[in-house]
Design an enzyme around this catalytic site. Structure first.
Site, PDB file in Angstrom:
ATOM      1  CB  CYS A 159      -0.940   0.005   1.200  1.00  0.00           C
ATOM      2  SG  CYS A 159      -2.250  -1.202   1.040  1.00  0.00           S
TER       3      CYS A 159
HETATM    4  N1  COA Z   1     -20.140  -8.898   8.375  1.00  0.00           N
HETATM    5  C1  COA Z   1     -20.581  -9.071   9.641  1.00  0.00           C
HETATM    6  N2  COA Z   1     -19.758  -9.291  10.675  1.00  0.00           N
HETATM    7  C2  COA Z   1     -18.430  -9.376  10.421  1.00  0.00           C
HETATM    8  C3  COA Z   1     -17.911  -9.221   9.129  1.00  0.00           C
HETATM    9  C4  COA Z   1     -18.824  -8.988   8.080  1.00  0.00           C
HETATM   10  N3  COA Z   1     -18.399  -8.817   6.816  1.00  0.00           N
HETATM   11  N4  COA Z   1     -16.574  -9.329   9.188  1.00  0.00           N
HETATM   12  C5  COA Z   1     -16.254  -9.561  10.454  1.00  0.00           C
HETATM   13  N5  COA Z   1     -17.378  -9.587  11.222  1.00  0.00           N
HETATM   14  C6  COA Z   1     -17.481  -9.826  12.665  1.00  0.00           C
HETATM   15  C7  COA Z   1     -16.271 -10.572  13.189  1.00  0.00           C
HETATM   16  O1  COA Z   1     -16.419 -11.956  13.031  1.00  0.00           O
HETATM   17  C8  COA Z   1     -16.253 -10.141  14.632  1.00  0.00           C
HETATM   18  O2  COA Z   1     -17.200 -10.890  15.352  1.00  0.00           O
HETATM   19  P1  COA Z   1     -16.891 -11.323  16.873  1.00  0.00           P
HETATM   20  O3  COA Z   1     -16.802 -10.044  17.637  1.00  0.00           O
HETATM   21  O4  COA Z   1     -18.091 -12.140  17.212  1.00  0.00           O
HETATM   22  O5  COA Z   1     -15.604 -12.065  16.836  1.00  0.00           O
HETATM   23  C9  COA Z   1     -16.764  -8.704  14.581  1.00  0.00           C
HETATM   24  O6  COA Z   1     -17.485  -8.590  13.348  1.00  0.00           O
HETATM   25  C10 COA Z   1     -15.643  -7.688  14.598  1.00  0.00           C
HETATM   26  O7  COA Z   1     -14.659  -8.073  13.608  1.00  0.00           O
HETATM   27  P2  COA Z   1     -13.242  -7.393  13.480  1.00  0.00           P
HETATM   28  O8  COA Z   1     -12.476  -8.036  12.378  1.00  0.00           O
HETATM   29  O9  COA Z   1     -12.605  -7.360  14.829  1.00  0.00           O
HETATM   30  O10 COA Z   1     -13.707  -5.935  13.037  1.00  0.00           O
HETATM   31  P3  COA Z   1     -12.908  -4.591  13.058  1.00  0.00           P
HETATM   32  O11 COA Z   1     -13.672  -3.626  13.834  1.00  0.00           O
HETATM   33  O12 COA Z   1     -11.461  -4.790  13.367  1.00  0.00           O
HETATM   34  O13 COA Z   1     -13.012  -4.132  11.523  1.00  0.00           O
HETATM   35  C11 COA Z   1     -11.588  -4.013   9.589  1.00  0.00           C
HETATM   36  C12 COA Z   1     -12.431  -4.905  10.497  1.00  0.00           C
HETATM   37  C13 COA Z   1     -10.892  -4.877   8.549  1.00  0.00           C
HETATM   38  C14 COA Z   1     -12.493  -3.017   8.902  1.00  0.00           C
HETATM   39  C15 COA Z   1     -10.540  -3.261  10.433  1.00  0.00           C
HETATM   40  O14 COA Z   1      -9.852  -4.142  11.291  1.00  0.00           O
HETATM   41  C16 COA Z   1      -9.511  -2.516   9.634  1.00  0.00           C
HETATM   42  O15 COA Z   1      -9.829  -1.675   8.829  1.00  0.00           O
HETATM   43  N6  COA Z   1      -8.242  -2.787   9.925  1.00  0.00           N
HETATM   44  C17 COA Z   1      -7.103  -2.140   9.291  1.00  0.00           C
HETATM   45  C18 COA Z   1      -7.153  -2.436   7.878  1.00  0.00           C
HETATM   46  C19 COA Z   1      -5.953  -1.984   7.120  1.00  0.00           C
HETATM   47  O16 COA Z   1      -5.525  -0.890   7.177  1.00  0.00           O
HETATM   48  N7  COA Z   1      -5.405  -2.873   6.373  1.00  0.00           N
HETATM   49  C20 COA Z   1      -4.370  -2.548   5.513  1.00  0.00           C
HETATM   50  C21 COA Z   1      -4.670  -3.243   4.267  1.00  0.00           C
HETATM   51  S1  COA Z   1      -3.661  -2.610   3.070  1.00  0.00           S
END
Ligand code: COA
Length: 372
Positions: free
Chosen positions: A156
């Protein structure tokens, strides 16, 4: 030493887009099919059923509302769940070269330049369509550019690392006029069958022209400090690579696509990024109040809100820190350049801003610019 400047910028946006609702309908149909196919194992308690995705979760966890893709039908087909892109013959332009060229031509037109004026092409992206010859050299040929060209990959952060490399070569005089192109076909390496990440990425291509400020044909952005930093982490990883056959790993494996530990990325990258921007600014003698705009990497809205607050010492307003991720999702290296390209022309001479990208590696790059 010559003063480098960004004199042109361009964005290629695919014609097809997918809303969160459309994405979730397809994912849930895929999950239902998978659960039906594994009904006995689920019944026996050997595997967990696949849970449904939710458009509300996606919007609130990421800020993403839709994404552009090169092939919508393949991604939304529950029996497939990845794009269908026709392979190109060796004598046809590759897909990355084609979309990169579109963005490059827009950037050149804005700079008042043609391909023949360019003597360096860097194709900086998080994945390349083939190992060699470099996509950048193909773009160089298609543009009729001279000099030399090479590919680079810092995930990225590729765009800002590419800008620093080009700016340094302009500074020393080893090149006169550079094009940094970021064609990102993220739909090809996203695992659309994993609800934790299926909403994250979209496709796009961006480009910037960098040349000596005193040779700019019109309004431009002088490049002041550029800075890059890396720190190894496995929290964003893709294990696909040329040793796959040698490893006897040609099967459809999860780790051959994008994988991340999103929560850890969030916690570990955020402090790295805000400290990085502030130290780059401090070394240039810039104060937070000097900044008119922050063009940040577009991965997550909450992440950007946090970085904006840390850098400015207050809550930035939407115009100061424009987000484009609601429309484009995360487009890897291209995100901060889309934000820049779509939100820079209104700045007045003397206005200052920061382009910053960050991600896998970990890696972070920042470019301090001033409108002239
Ligand atoms: N729909 C519904 N629920 C979902 C889901 C979806 N698509 N994806 C995950 N969940 C659930 C998970 O299973 C989890 O459930 P639990 O609490 O029962 O375990 C809950 O939602 C929270 O998931 P989590 O992965 O912890 O969410 P988050 O708040 O961390 O958000 C991202 C996820 C990916 C949006 C976030 O972590 C993020 O943006 N991280 C940084 C990303 C980044 O910069 N990456 C670089 C890539 S270049």
């Amino acid at each position: 030493m010559h003063q480098p400047a960004i004199t042109g910028h361009g964005v290629f946006t695919p014609q097809q887009s997918i809303t969160n609702d459309e994405l979730v309908v397809a994912f849930n149909a895929y999950a239902d099919r998978w659960n039906a196919g594994h009904a006995a194992a689920i019944e026996a308690g050997e595997v967990e059923p696949m849970a449904h995705s939710s458009a509300e979760f996606i919007a609130s966890a990421s800020g993403i509302e839709q994404r552009y893709v090169l092939d919508k039908a393949g991604v939304l087909d529950p029996a497939r769940m990845y794009p269908r892109l026709k392979p190109r013959a060796d004598d046809e332009p590759s897909i990355m070269a084609e979309i990169g060229l579109d963005a490059a031509r827009q950037a050149l037109a804005r700079a008042g330049r043609t391909g023949a004026d360019i003597d360096l092409v860097i194709c900086a992206a998080s994945n390349h369509e083939r190992a060699y010859p470099a996509i950048a050299i193909e773009i160089q040929k298609l543009l009729g550019a001279g000099g030399f060209a090479f590919d680079m990959n810092v995930a990225c952060s590729s765009a800002t690392f590419g800008i620093q490399a080009a700016a340094d070569m302009i500074r020393t005089g080893s090149v006169r006029r550079a094009l940094v192109v970021n064609p990102e076909i993220c739909s090809g390496h996203l695992e659309w069958r994993d609800r934790d990440c299926h909403f994250i990425f979209g496709d796009v291509a961006t480009a910037v022209v960098i040349e000596r400020a005193d040779e700019a044909q019109g309004a431009h952005f002088v490049i002041h400090g550029t800075r890059c930093a890396t720190e190894f982490s496995n929290n964003i990883r893709n294990n696909d690579g040329f040793l796959r056959r040698a490893h006897d790993q040609m099967d459809d494996r999860r780790d051959m696509q994008f994988m991340q530990n999103g929560r850890k990325v969030f916690k570990e990258v955020l402090p790295m990024v805000s400290a990085h921007i502030l130290s780059n600014m401090a070394d240039e003698g810039w104060q937070p109040d000097d900044l008119k705009r922050l063009w940040l990497h577009q991965a997550n809205k909450t992440m950007n809100d946090f970085i904006g607050r840390k850098v400015l010492g207050r809550v930035p307003d939407a115009a100061e820190q424009p987000n484009i991720l609601q429309d484009y999702a995360n487009t890897s290296s291209a995100g901060s350049i889309i934000a820049f390209s779509q939100n820079c022309e209104d700045l007045a001479p003397g206005d200052k801003g920061v382009i910053c990208s960050f991600g896998a590696g970990y890696s972070v790059g920042s470019v301090l610019v001033e409108r002239a």
